[in-house]
Design a protein around this motif. Structure first.
Motif, short mmCIF file in Angstrom:
data_model
loop_
_atom_site.label_atom_id
_atom_site.label_comp_id
_atom_site.label_asym_id
_atom_site.label_seq_id
_atom_site.Cartn_x
_atom_site.Cartn_y
_atom_site.Cartn_z
N LEU A 96 -4.56 5.73 -30.92
CA LEU A 96 -3.99 4.44 -31.28
C LEU A 96 -3.05 4.57 -32.48
CD1 LEU A 96 -7.14 2.16 -30.84
CD2 LEU A 96 -5.10 2.21 -29.39
N ALA A 97 -3.40 5.44 -33.41
CA ALA A 97 -2.52 5.69 -34.55
C ALA A 97 -1.21 6.31 -34.10
CB ALA A 97 -3.23 6.59 -35.57
N ALA A 98 -1.29 7.28 -33.20
CA ALA A 98 -0.07 7.91 -32.69
C ALA A 98 0.80 6.90 -31.96
CB ALA A 98 -0.44 9.08 -31.77
N ASP A 99 0.16 6.05 -31.15
CA ASP A 99 0.90 5.02 -30.40
C ASP A 99 1.59 4.04 -31.34
OD1 ASP A 99 0.08 6.16 -28.04
OD2 ASP A 99 -1.51 4.70 -27.65
N ALA A 100 0.96 3.79 -32.50
CA ALA A 100 1.51 2.81 -33.45
C ALA A 100 2.55 3.41 -34.38
CB ALA A 100 0.37 2.21 -34.27
N GLY A 101 2.81 4.70 -34.24
CA GLY A 101 3.80 5.35 -35.08
C GLY A 101 3.33 5.61 -36.50
N VAL A 102 2.01 5.74 -36.67
CA VAL A 102 1.46 6.05 -38.00
C VAL A 102 1.98 7.40 -38.47
CG1 VAL A 102 -0.68 6.58 -39.24
CG2 VAL A 102 -0.59 4.62 -37.68
N LYS A 103 2.37 7.48 -39.74
CA LYS A 103 3.01 8.70 -40.24
C LYS A 103 2.00 9.82 -40.54
CE LYS A 103 6.85 6.22 -42.45
NZ LYS A 103 6.41 4.85 -42.14
N ARG A 104 0.79 9.44 -40.95
CA ARG A 104 -0.15 10.47 -41.41
C ARG A 104 -1.59 10.05 -41.06
NH1 ARG A 104 1.40 10.62 -46.45
NH2 ARG A 104 2.88 12.31 -46.04
N PHE A 105 -2.39 11.01 -40.59
CA PHE A 105 -3.79 10.77 -40.27
C PHE A 105 -4.64 11.77 -41.06
CE2 PHE A 105 -7.74 10.39 -38.12
CZ PHE A 105 -7.72 9.24 -37.34
N VAL A 106 -5.59 11.25 -41.81
CA VAL A 106 -6.46 12.07 -42.65
C VAL A 106 -7.89 11.98 -42.10
CG1 VAL A 106 -7.42 12.38 -44.97
CG2 VAL A 106 -5.01 11.76 -44.68
N MET A 107 -8.47 13.14 -41.83
CA MET A 107 -9.79 13.20 -41.19
C MET A 107 -10.84 13.76 -42.14
SD MET A 107 -11.65 12.88 -38.37
CE MET A 107 -10.65 13.02 -36.86
N LEU A 108 -11.93 13.01 -42.31
CA LEU A 108 -13.11 13.54 -42.99
C LEU A 108 -13.98 14.21 -41.94
CD1 LEU A 108 -15.02 13.99 -45.32
CD2 LEU A 108 -15.88 11.65 -45.01
N SER A 139 -2.29 16.02 -31.65
CA SER A 139 -1.76 14.66 -31.49
C SER A 139 -0.26 14.55 -31.76
CB SER A 139 -2.50 13.70 -32.42
OG SER A 139 -2.17 13.97 -33.78
N GLY A 140 0.28 15.51 -32.50
CA GLY A 140 1.68 15.42 -32.90
C GLY A 140 1.90 14.69 -34.21
N MET A 141 0.86 14.05 -34.73
CA MET A 141 0.97 13.38 -36.02
C MET A 141 0.82 14.37 -37.17
SD MET A 141 -1.04 9.74 -35.98
CE MET A 141 -2.48 10.40 -35.14
#
Length: 207
Positions: A96-108, A139-141
């Motif tokens: 969903l973040a990728a679809d929304a064009g979110v620039k950065r995803f941080v995973m714990l 994901s490409g993000m």
């Protein structure tokens, strides 16, 4: 630049440190919460967005510059909930973040999640975290994955160690973990990296 940052797991022990850190830095955190979530401990300035990691709907990441996954099914739940939250919920949020064009995803994530076929009593949990981490990488993000050692509530430390020098038998404070997650989301200084983490040195509150 002030950023809109969605936090999954915002009402958890680490998440509460995290959203406070983001508020203190002048950013706009949005807590992803279930209908039943207790939001009373969240600091002022945190927006709420309804969403259940076991059944995320389209649009929960809309308008966000970054997303931080700091959620977990908890130690008292069984393998089914681990799969629903730590694996499938994380993967769905990534999509969903990728679809929304979110620039950065941080995973714990967790120490041990580098293994595709872990063993031991934590094997099911670590496999779920591994699959979520791999999904994020593909994901490409732009991403950062943090894999802390065992967590404690000792507060901020004098020094934090990231990378290969981490002692996997050591501990990391939730406050330090939150600080690193926030820094990764805000600055991009850790983009594309996967790091182990431990706290080192005396707690700042005792200095």
């Amino acid at each position: 630049m002030n950023m809109n940052i969605l936090v999954a797991g915002a009402t958890g022990k680490t998440g509460l440190h995290l959203v406070q850190e983001l508020v203190d830095q002048g950013h706009k955190p949005t807590a992803l919460v279930r209908e039943s979530s207790d939001t009373s401990a969240l600091p002022q300035g945190v927006d709420l967005r309804k969403g259940d990691l076991t059944n995320l709907q389209d649009g929960v990441c809309d308008g966000m510059d970054a997303v931080i996954f700091a959620a977990g099914s908890g130690g008292s739940t069984g393998p089914e909930m681990t799969d629903k939250v730590d694996r499938d919920g994380a993967k769905r949020l990534i999509d969903l973040a990728a679809d929304a064009g979110v620039k950065r995803f941080v995973m714990l994530s967790s120490v041990g999640a580098d293994q595709s076929d872990p063993t031991g009593e934590m094997a099911h949990y670590l496999k779920a975290k591994h699959e979520a981490d791999e999904h994020l990488k593909a994901s490409g993000m732009t991403y950062f994955i943090l894999r802390p050692v065992a967590l404690n509530n000792d507060g901020r430390s004098v020094r934090v160690t990231l990378g290969d020098e981490v002692d996997i038998s050591a501990q990391a404070s939730r406050a330090d973990v939150a600080h690193v997650l926030a820094e990764a989301a805000m600055s991009g200084s850790l983009d594309g990296m996967v790091h182990l983490m431990q706290s080192a040195g005396r707690s700042l509150q005792h200095v």
